[in-house]
Each structure stands twice: as C-alpha cells, then as structure tokens.
Write a protein that holds these residues in place. Structure first.
Motif, PDB file in Angstrom:
ATOM      1  N   ASP A 151      -2.387   1.842  -3.981  1.00  0.00           N
ATOM      2  CA  ASP A 151      -3.309   2.027  -2.865  1.00  0.00           C
ATOM      3  C   ASP A 151      -4.179   0.803  -2.624  1.00  0.00           C
ATOM      4  O   ASP A 151      -4.741   0.216  -3.555  1.00  0.00           O
ATOM      5  CB  ASP A 151      -4.217   3.233  -3.132  1.00  0.00           C
ATOM      6  N   LYS A 172       0.066   6.752  -6.965  1.00  0.00           N
ATOM      7  CA  LYS A 172      -0.050   7.062  -5.548  1.00  0.00           C
ATOM      8  C   LYS A 172       0.013   8.565  -5.319  1.00  0.00           C
ATOM      9  O   LYS A 172       0.966   9.223  -5.735  1.00  0.00           O
ATOM     10  CB  LYS A 172       1.054   6.366  -4.763  1.00  0.00           C
ATOM     11  N   HIS A 191       0.832  -1.220   0.000  1.00  0.00           N
ATOM     12  CA  HIS A 191       0.000   0.000   0.000  1.00  0.00           C
ATOM     13  C   HIS A 191       0.859   1.259   0.000  1.00  0.00           C
ATOM     14  O   HIS A 191       0.554   2.237  -0.691  1.00  0.00           O
ATOM     15  CB  HIS A 191      -0.910  -0.029   1.227  1.00  0.00           C
ATOM     16  N   ARG A 251       1.430  13.123  -7.812  1.00  0.00           N
ATOM     17  CA  ARG A 251       1.487  11.699  -7.511  1.00  0.00           C
ATOM     18  C   ARG A 251       2.918  11.198  -7.647  1.00  0.00           C
ATOM     19  O   ARG A 251       3.783  11.852  -8.199  1.00  0.00           O
ATOM     20  CB  ARG A 251       0.560  10.920  -8.459  1.00  0.00           C
ATOM     21  N   GLN A 279      -4.776   7.360   3.486  1.00  0.00           N
ATOM     22  CA  GLN A 279      -3.907   7.884   2.440  1.00  0.00           C
ATOM     23  C   GLN A 279      -4.577   7.811   1.075  1.00  0.00           C
ATOM     24  O   GLN A 279      -5.794   7.769   0.974  1.00  0.00           O
ATOM     25  CB  GLN A 279      -2.568   7.139   2.495  1.00  0.00           C
ATOM     26  N   GLY A 280      -3.789   7.848   0.015  1.00  0.00           N
ATOM     27  CA  GLY A 280      -4.335   7.816  -1.326  1.00  0.00           C
ATOM     28  C   GLY A 280      -5.095   9.090  -1.649  1.00  0.00           C
ATOM     29  O   GLY A 280      -4.692  10.200  -1.274  1.00  0.00           O
ATOM     30  N   THR A 281      -6.225   8.957  -2.304  1.00  0.00           N
ATOM     31  CA  THR A 281      -7.005  10.136  -2.701  1.00  0.00           C
ATOM     32  C   THR A 281      -7.603  10.868  -1.508  1.00  0.00           C
ATOM     33  O   THR A 281      -8.107  11.988  -1.663  1.00  0.00           O
ATOM     34  CB  THR A 281      -8.136   9.725  -3.667  1.00  0.00           C
TER      35      THR A 281
END
Length: 473
Positions: free
Chosen positions: A264, A318, A259, A472, A368-370
C-alpha cells in the motif's frame, strides 16, 4: 514439491489473480514460477462460462439496462475465468479511470468500457489512453461531449493529466487548456439526443441504444497548441503521445502498479509530497515502461519477477478489496458452476462490504488498503465467508473436505490445521492464528463420526476465513 515454491505460487495467485485452490497451485508449481507468470500475463485462450449462458439465464445481465447488472456480470466473470490476471487488470484500471453509473446512467456502455480494458489493459499504455479518450462512458463521465471549438470544457483534459497519467505538479493550467483544445470534437455520435433521453432510448424494453465515438472535424480546434513545452496543431492522439514520453507518467503508473500488486501507498493526492515506499522498485518499473515503449505487460513481467514482489515481508500485507475477497471465496467454494440467481445476492453483499463495481465514490476511485475495513464491513466480510465455507454441500467445500480426509494428514491436531490451511489456498498464518485454529481443532477430538469430523473441518475453514491473513493477500 518444495514448500517455498508452493508458498510463492500461492502468493503470486493471490496478487495476480483471486487466489487459487491447492490443486491449481500444485499444477502451477509443477510448471514453474516463470512459466506461471507467462501464463498469467499472456493467457493463450482465455475461457469462462460466457455470454451465451448469461443471455440464457439472466437477460438483464446481458441487456444491462439497470445499475447493477454490469457489476453482477463482471463478478460472475471474475469467478469463472481461466485468465484471472486479465480480470484483475480490468479492476486495476477501473480503480484509476473511475467511471460510474450515477452520471453515465447506461450500464451497457459502462460494461463496454470494461471490455475495452480487457482488450487493451495489458498492452500499450499509449493505445489504452487513446481508447479511453474515445470511450463513450468516459466522454460522458467527464463531459467531453460539451468540449467544443471556441468553448472548451476542461474536465477531461484536467483529469487525464491529474488522475490518469502524470499526477499533480507536472503540468500547468495552460497545459490543461491546451489539452482540452486538442480533444475538442471527440464526442458521441448523435449527441443531439443527449438531452432527449426518451428519443435516444426509444427501443426499450428490447435494450438501450449503444453509444459510439465520433470525431467531428468541424468541432475540432485545429490551431497550434503548446503542451508540455512542445508546439504544433495537436490532436488528442498527439497529446497522448507527448504524455507517454514523460518520466512523470512512467512513475505515476509504476506507483499505481506497486500500490495495487505489492504494498500500500498513501492516497494519490499525497503523492506529490510523499516519496514512494520503495523508490528502487519504482525505478525498476519505470525502466520496463520505457524499454518496452510503454508496454504494460512488460511492466507486469518485471514486477512479478522482481525480488521486491517475492519478498516475505510484503505477503499478507494488502487488504483484499471486496471484489477480490468475494471472487476469491466463490472460486474456492464452487457456488457458480453456471449462472445462478444468487449472483444478485453476492453482488449486493459486495456492496455492503464497500464496493459496487461500476459505481466508484468519485473520480479518484476507491481508497484501498485498510480503508476497506471498518467495524461494519469487517462483519459483512466474516459473515459472508462463514456462510460460504460452512455450507458443506457447496461443491468446492465438499471437495476441500474430501481432500483433507483423503490426504491422511489429519491424524494429529497440528496436521489437521495444516491440511485445512493448504486447502484454503496454501496460506501461512501467524503463531497466534495457528494457536486459535489448533485449539478449535482439538475440541471434541474424541468424536470419530465422519459427520462430526467433516463439520469440524468446515468450522476450521470458517475460522481461517475470519483470520487476519485470509482477509489479506
């Protein structure tokens, strides 16, 4: 030097570090991908503009009596370190073993925890869990100073199993209680002062009294316990040994690693019900975990050498966390050639982007991520990047512009765009992004004055930093 090799090294540095300048990428590419991975996972002599300079310029970032100083110190280290993966792994563990100021209320103790991650974060996972269990910040964060023989507190035992090692569904409520019993007596020295904060901190304003771990035999439950099917007079060390033997533990850490470094995954609470995105990748990391006897460095080597990490389709997927975004930009612009007061502003801007180091929103850490991106935080990110790259007097920006001009690659609009993307970290962009950059680069093309050309290049840097790809990794 092959374009594919340059792009692969750039991808590695975005994921295993905070990005890199074009010059750094070329130096890594010259020594080869395998050697670069080894340099990252096993840095020989990590260097940074260190503690002696911090003490000279910022006494608060050395004493850390307030809530922000440790994060400012850490951000400065991310920006100036020669061992970026070491700091990236501290960020990785901080997101899993989330510990924060609002409850601990001791910046230096939180900083000591990050130093512990630096010492043990790429070694044995078993050793790391033992050190975490002895860490004063974690003891206070999860109340293990209130875990006594005959009167257990389950907080640490529960989170050790649920969030730190195995995940929900791989243990019982009885296992939690037996785990808590094993950690009775693992506390902080002089805990009689825990309530009397004025006595504990009587040496202000010269610094706070450092907490230290103490194992109290008279408060430890030494009776037999049954944990995950094994029985004996277990202590905390024994419990951790049993935890590390579990396949569930290997898969839990492997999924976190995937991850963080690859692509993600859904939030951790969904993991019992949602299979991994790439089960074969998880299997690869699990094998590395057991074959190396729980060695994190071996798992990282396996990950960075794997085809699933090198694949084109996971690049620029990411979203950079605010810390990664901030540190990466400041490493490019060269604002911090030494400690400066501006680090206070940068740490505050990082908070506005959604992340204050050593102050996660909960024991689950940050989603995390978006989740990093919304209409407010995106504006903060773009404004910060634009301000940084638009300042042509910053040493890094000036050097990047000089290299674009000196390269001779700015003869055409297309070449100018390529040269700017190279200086921004050898990033690749979509046709749509390239079209916008080319359109801006073609404006005012008849003007030949050096100042106008330099301003145009800086504007291309600024526009690139606002792109989908730059946001990203």
């Amino acid at each position: 030097m092959g374009t594919d090799n340059i792009e692969l090294i750039a991808h590695l540095m975005r994921r295993a570090g905070f990005g890199a300048t074009r010059t750094e990428i070329e130096a890594y590419a010259a020594q080869g991908y395998d050697a670069t991975v080894e340099t990252l996972v096993n840095p020989a002599h990590p260097q940074w503009m260190g503690d002696y300079l911090i003490r000279r310029f910022h006494h608060e970032q050395s004493g850390m009596m307030g809530p922000r100083a440790n994060g400012e110190n850490w951000l400065y280290r991310m920006i100036t370190t020669s061992a970026p993966l070491l700091e990236k792994m501290c960020l990785f563990w901080h997101g899993i073993f989330a510990t924060g100021y609002p409850k601990v209320i001791h910046g230096k103790v939180l900083w000591d925890q990050i130093k512990m991650f630096r010492r043990h974060g790429m070694g044995s996972f078993k050793t790391l869990l033992v050190e975490l269990s002895k860490d004063p910040a974690m003891i206070v964060w999860l109340d293990n100073q209130d875990n006594h023989k005959g009167a257990i507190n389950e907080n640490y035992g529960r989170e050790l199993l649920e969030l730190f090692s195995m995940g929900v569904g791989h243990y019982s409520e009885d296992d939690i209680k037996e785990c808590a019993r094993a950690f009775t007596g693992w506390t902080i020295g002089n805990t009689e002062y825990m309530v009397l904060r004025s006595e504990r901190d009587s040496d202000w304003p010269y610094g706070r009294i450092a907490w230290h771990f103490e194992r109290r035999a008279d408060d430890h439950d030494s009776g037999d316990k049954t944990f995950l099917g094994q029985s004996g007079p277990f202590d905390g060390d024994d419990i951790i040994d049993i935890i590390c033997q579990q396949d569930a533990t290997a898969r839990f850490i492997a999924r976190h690693m995937y991850h963080f470094f690859v692509a993600d995954e859904p939030p951790v609470p969904s993991w019992p019900y949602t299979p991994p995105r790439d089960p074969e990748a998880i299997d690869t990391l699990v094998r590395a975990y057991f074959e190396s006897h729980y060695d994190i460095r071996a798992m990282l080597r396996a990950l960075f050498h794997a085809d699933f990490f090198k694949a084109d389709d996971i690049r620029y997927e990411k979203v950079k966390s605010p810390a990664e975004f901030m540190a990466g930009i400041l490493r490019l612009t060269g604002e911090f050639d030494r400690p400066r007061r501006e680090i206070l502003d940068r740490a505050l801007q990082m908070t506005w982007m959604g992340q204050q180091l050593n102050n996660p929103p909960s024991v689950e850490g940050w989603h995390q991520g978006t989740a990093w991106i919304d209409t407010g935080t995106l504006v903060e990110r773009i404004n910060f990047a634009s301000e940084q790259f638009g300042d042509v007097n910053k040493p890094g920006v000036k050097a990047m512009i000089d290299k674009v001009l000196d390269s001779g690659d700015a003869a055409s609009v297309e070449d100018l765009v390529d040269a700017c993307l190279d200086q921004m970290g050898a990033i690749s962009v979509s046709g749509q992004t390239r079209g916008i950059l080319t359109q801006v680069a073609s404006q005012g093309n008849g003007s030949s004055g050096e100042a106008q050309v330099r301003e145009k290049i800086a504007n291309l840097f600024r526009l690139t930093a606002a792109s989908h790809e730059f946001q990203r990794a």
